[in-house]
Design a protein around this motif. Structure first.
Motif, PDB file in Angstrom:
ATOM      1  N   ARG A 176      -4.661  11.301 -27.786  1.00  0.00           N
ATOM      2  CA  ARG A 176      -4.288  10.275 -28.770  1.00  0.00           C
ATOM      3  C   ARG A 176      -4.180  10.935 -30.146  1.00  0.00           C
ATOM      4  N   THR A 177      -3.015  10.799 -30.770  1.00  0.00           N
ATOM      5  CA  THR A 177      -2.696  11.614 -31.943  1.00  0.00           C
ATOM      6  C   THR A 177      -2.247  10.748 -33.116  1.00  0.00           C
ATOM      7  N   LEU A 178      -2.756  11.095 -34.299  1.00  0.00           N
ATOM      8  CA  LEU A 178      -2.395  10.411 -35.550  1.00  0.00           C
ATOM      9  C   LEU A 178      -1.699  11.409 -36.466  1.00  0.00           C
ATOM     10  N   LEU A 179      -0.603  10.972 -37.090  1.00  0.00           N
ATOM     11  CA  LEU A 179       0.154  11.808 -38.026  1.00  0.00           C
ATOM     12  C   LEU A 179      -0.132  11.350 -39.449  1.00  0.00           C
ATOM     13  N   VAL A 180      -0.561  12.279 -40.318  1.00  0.00           N
ATOM     14  CA  VAL A 180      -0.903  11.931 -41.697  1.00  0.00           C
ATOM     15  C   VAL A 180      -0.127  12.843 -42.641  1.00  0.00           C
TER      16      VAL A 180
ATOM     17  N   ARG B 261       0.019  11.332 -26.973  1.00  0.00           N
ATOM     18  CA  ARG B 261       0.414   9.953 -27.255  1.00  0.00           C
ATOM     19  C   ARG B 261       0.192   9.692 -28.743  1.00  0.00           C
ATOM     20  N   ILE B 262       1.269   9.508 -29.485  1.00  0.00           N
ATOM     21  CA  ILE B 262       1.162   9.228 -30.922  1.00  0.00           C
ATOM     22  C   ILE B 262       0.752   7.765 -31.091  1.00  0.00           C
ATOM     23  N   VAL B 263      -0.426   7.562 -31.707  1.00  0.00           N
ATOM     24  CA  VAL B 263      -0.958   6.206 -31.842  1.00  0.00           C
ATOM     25  C   VAL B 263      -0.752   5.627 -33.238  1.00  0.00           C
TER      26      VAL B 263
ATOM     27  N   ALA C 259      -7.885  11.427 -30.960  1.00  0.00           N
ATOM     28  CA  ALA C 259      -8.528  12.687 -30.586  1.00  0.00           C
ATOM     29  C   ALA C 259      -7.991  13.842 -31.418  1.00  0.00           C
ATOM     30  N   LEU C 260      -6.786  13.677 -31.972  1.00  0.00           N
ATOM     31  CA  LEU C 260      -6.115  14.741 -32.715  1.00  0.00           C
ATOM     32  C   LEU C 260      -5.434  14.144 -33.938  1.00  0.00           C
ATOM     33  N   VAL C 261      -5.543  14.845 -35.063  1.00  0.00           N
ATOM     34  CA  VAL C 261      -4.859  14.432 -36.286  1.00  0.00           C
ATOM     35  C   VAL C 261      -4.062  15.614 -36.820  1.00  0.00           C
ATOM     36  N   PHE C 262      -2.766  15.402 -37.044  1.00  0.00           N
ATOM     37  CA  PHE C 262      -1.964  16.358 -37.795  1.00  0.00           C
ATOM     38  C   PHE C 262      -2.044  15.931 -39.255  1.00  0.00           C
ATOM     39  N   LEU C 263      -2.541  16.818 -40.118  1.00  0.00           N
ATOM     40  CA  LEU C 263      -2.948  16.419 -41.465  1.00  0.00           C
ATOM     41  C   LEU C 263      -2.297  17.301 -42.521  1.00  0.00           C
TER      42      LEU C 263
ATOM     43  N   VAL D 101      -8.340  18.645 -35.631  1.00  0.00           N
ATOM     44  CA  VAL D 101      -7.428  18.614 -36.775  1.00  0.00           C
ATOM     45  C   VAL D 101      -6.529  19.840 -36.754  1.00  0.00           C
ATOM     46  N   VAL D 102      -5.231  19.598 -36.897  1.00  0.00           N
ATOM     47  CA  VAL D 102      -4.269  20.669 -37.150  1.00  0.00           C
ATOM     48  C   VAL D 102      -3.637  20.378 -38.506  1.00  0.00           C
TER      49      VAL D 102
END
Length: 253
Positions: free
Chosen positions: A7-11, A32-34, A53-57, A81-82
């Motif tokens: 589960r991935t969040l884009l910031v 899965r982009i949430v 579970a993962l954030v592109f920041l 975090v990436v």
């Protein structure tokens, strides 16, 4: 064992940058982009609500930057975090913050895929260790930067913060003085103040930080000002505005 989707969040404050991340992630069906966020305050709420579970920041965003955002998260809620940013000089600070990886914009798909391979290995290890580890939180990130990476020509010089003698602001840049050498670094003094250990670095002027371990003498001047003499003979102004903090930090009576 079948792995659950990541589960991935884009910031990122730029819509096109988030679109580029979506395009790069299209090659990774286990993601899965949430959600997407345009600033750090939105991201704080989204992380609490969506539990990615993962954030592109991104690092540089209006208001709160990416590093501040991580410091506001509780260790038990900290996702993988990436960092995805246009500024290569923050690489060492990103890894100090326990980032999984660090990719530069514009995104190179091959390099992005390498970052995702690291994410996937860590994700697999988390799923394997989950039953044994229970709900134990991950170790907290270091409170203060231990190193600063500075671009010198085509290379990056890694400077231990303990080795820094003093720092002077120059607009959106700073001059970092180390053992007689001076390095121009694209960073504001305010950002460095947030990253450096306040027990180690003292602000003695609106645009000057000094490593307290390098201070040899204080010479009082007129109207509440003073002169700070470092062990290498460097003389710096201690302005009246910062003398109270200096007296406390240096044990002056």
């Amino acid at each position: 064992m079948s792995m659950p989707p990541i589960r991935t969040l884009l910031v990122d404050d730029e819509v096109l940058a988030r679109l580029a991340l979506r395009q790069a992630l299209a090659a990774h069906p286990d993601v899965r982009i949430v959600g997407e966020c345009g600033n750090a305050n939105e991201a704080l709420q989204a992380i609490a609500a969506l539990e990615p579970a993962l954030v592109f920041l991104d690092i540089r965003m209006p208001g709160m930057d990416g590093f501040k955002l991580l410091h506001k998260l509780k260790p038990e809620t900290l996702p993988m975090v990436v960092f995805a940013t246009a500024y290569g000089q923050h690489a060492l600070r990103a890894f100090d913050a326990d980032a999984v990886d660090y990719v530069l914009k514009p995104i190179d798909q091959a390099r992005f895929d390498q970052a995702m391979a690291r994410v996937r290995r860590l994700w697999a290890g988390m799923q394997t260790a989950a039953p044994a580890a229970g709900n134990a939180p991950p170790p907290p990130a270091p409170a203060h930067a231990q190193r600063i990476s500075v671009r010198v020509g085509e290379s990056i010089r890694v400077i231990a913060t303990d080795d820094i003698d003093w720092i002077r602001a120059d607009g959106n840049y700073v001059h970092i003085h180390v053992a007689g050498a001076r390095y121009l670094h694209r960073e504001t003094l305010s950002h460095l103040l947030e990253a450096l250990d306040p027990q180690r670095f003292l602000r003695i002027h609106r645009g000057t930080l000094v490593n307290v371990q390098r201070i040899l003498e204080i010479h009082p001047l007129f109207q509440g000002n003073a002169e700070v003499v470092l062990r290498d003979g460097t003389r710096l102004n201690l302005s009246r505005r910062f003398r109270v903090q200096a007296r406390t930090a240096l044990g002056m009576t």
